[in-house]
Enzyme design. Structure first.
Site, short mmCIF file in Angstrom:
data_model
loop_
_atom_site.label_atom_id
_atom_site.label_comp_id
_atom_site.label_asym_id
_atom_site.label_seq_id
_atom_site.Cartn_x
_atom_site.Cartn_y
_atom_site.Cartn_z
N HIS A 35 -2.14 -3.62 9.34
CA HIS A 35 -2.91 -2.91 8.30
C HIS A 35 -4.36 -2.85 8.77
O HIS A 35 -5.02 -3.89 8.91
CB HIS A 35 -2.79 -3.66 6.97
N HIS A 56 -1.85 7.61 8.92
CA HIS A 56 -1.40 6.80 7.78
C HIS A 56 -0.32 7.57 7.05
O HIS A 56 -0.57 8.63 6.47
CB HIS A 56 -2.55 6.52 6.80
N HIS A 112 2.34 4.71 0.95
CA HIS A 112 2.48 5.45 2.20
C HIS A 112 3.15 6.79 1.91
O HIS A 112 4.07 7.22 2.62
CB HIS A 112 3.31 4.65 3.21
N ASP A 143 3.61 -1.65 6.03
CA ASP A 143 2.78 -2.36 7.02
C ASP A 143 3.35 -3.74 7.34
O ASP A 143 3.39 -4.15 8.51
CB ASP A 143 1.35 -2.50 6.51
N GLU A 151 -7.31 -2.22 7.73
CA GLU A 151 -8.44 -2.81 7.01
C GLU A 151 -8.51 -4.34 7.09
O GLU A 151 -9.52 -4.94 6.76
CB GLU A 151 -8.41 -2.37 5.54
N GLU A 191 0.84 -1.21 0.00
CA GLU A 191 0.00 0.00 0.00
C GLU A 191 0.87 1.26 0.00
O GLU A 191 1.88 1.33 0.72
CB GLU A 191 -0.87 -0.03 1.27
N GLU A 226 4.19 5.75 11.87
CA GLU A 226 4.81 4.84 10.91
C GLU A 226 6.18 5.34 10.46
O GLU A 226 7.12 4.56 10.31
CB GLU A 226 3.89 4.63 9.72
#
Length: 273
Positions: free
Chosen positions: A129, A190, A45, A54, A131, A43, A195
């Site tokens: 992650h 995010h 970032h 992630d 989701e 994904e 992160e």
């Protein structure tokens, strides 16, 4: 890690993929055999963090936890459920490649059921992650049913699956240090400070902090709209800016999370000290 006499050094790794089959067989037969399964995503970032963030973070935390509690770490689930606009920027953004629900459930179920069928006593799914969570829950429930466990079925000791997301172990005290001007909320963390700081601590060579962009946090509605309105996601793909990220904050986050997560898991599964 303490050396185990008679077993090659490579076979003493926390990572299951580094073990030979016979060492794995003997270890899996133990009363407390525990496998940590990291779960991430592929994904975007933003312009400063890698696509594998992630999975990189969940795997690093799993390895640290495994070394503390005597568990082994499976290879990570490196693709995750569809990025959503209010938590990951959206599945429409370049660089994000996702699984649908059936694919994620099916893959995770097969992996978990495989370990359970081989006698692993405990599985800990360490999610990185947002989701993924409910689909990993479904996979765990189905895998336990495949193994004839859960809901009071079966005889003798039953296998256990724990499911958690690492950010749930970040304490209020740590948040106050990492976000001295106030925590903006998990819903827009995010590609932001958490992160970025963790990656600066763990894999600084993969962080391009000079490409990070300062911008206001995303202002998103309280509903989901499909198809998404792409303009509602900041151009960077990040839902909050990484302003103030540094390696020291990452070290604090990593040490605090791994210590508390390790203690929680060891206590719950009654693992030997």
């Amino acid at each position: 890690m303490t050396s185990i006499p008679g077993i090659p050094a490579a076979a003493q790794s926390t990572r299951l993929a580094h073990l030979d089959a016979h060492t794995y067989r003997d270890w899996a037969a133990g009363e407390h055999s525990t496998v940590l399964l990291p779960a991430g995503a592929f994904e975007q970032h933003g312009p400063h963090l890698p696509l594998g963030t992630d999975a990189i973070l969940s795997t690093a935390i799993a390895e640290a936890v495994g070394s503390r509690i005597g568990a082994k770490v499976a290879e990570p689930l490196s693709y995750g459920y569809k990025s959503q606009q209010k938590s990951g920027g959206g599945d429409h953004l370049p660089g994000t490649v996702s699984l649908d629900a059936a694919a994620l459930i099916g893959q995770a179920r097969c992996i978990m059921a495989g370990f359970l069928a081989q006698g692993i006593r405990n599985l800990v799914v360490l999610n990185g992650h947002y989701e993924n969570y409910q689909f990993l829950y479904e996979a765990a429930d189905l895998a336990l049913a495949d193994a004839g466990a859960g809901h009071g079925h079966g005889h003798g000791p039953q296998p256990t699956v724990l499911l958690l997301s690492y950010w749930d172990y970040v304490t209020e005290g740590t948040l106050a240090t990492v976000y001295p001007d106030g925590f903006p909320g998990w819903d827009i963390e995010h590609g932001g400070v958490l992160e970025t700081s963790l990656m600066l601590h763990l894999r600084p060579e993969l962080v391009a902090l000079d490409r990070a962009v300062s911008h206001p946090p995303a202002a998103l509605p309280r509903f989901d709209r499909l198809p998404v309105v792409a303009s509602r996601t900041p151009d960077t793909g990040c839902l909050s800016a990484p302003d103030g990220s540094d390696e020291r904050k990452g070290a604090l986050l990593f040490e605090q999370v791994t210590a508390e997560l390790s203690g929680d898991v060891a206590t719950e599964l009654r693992l030997p000290g």
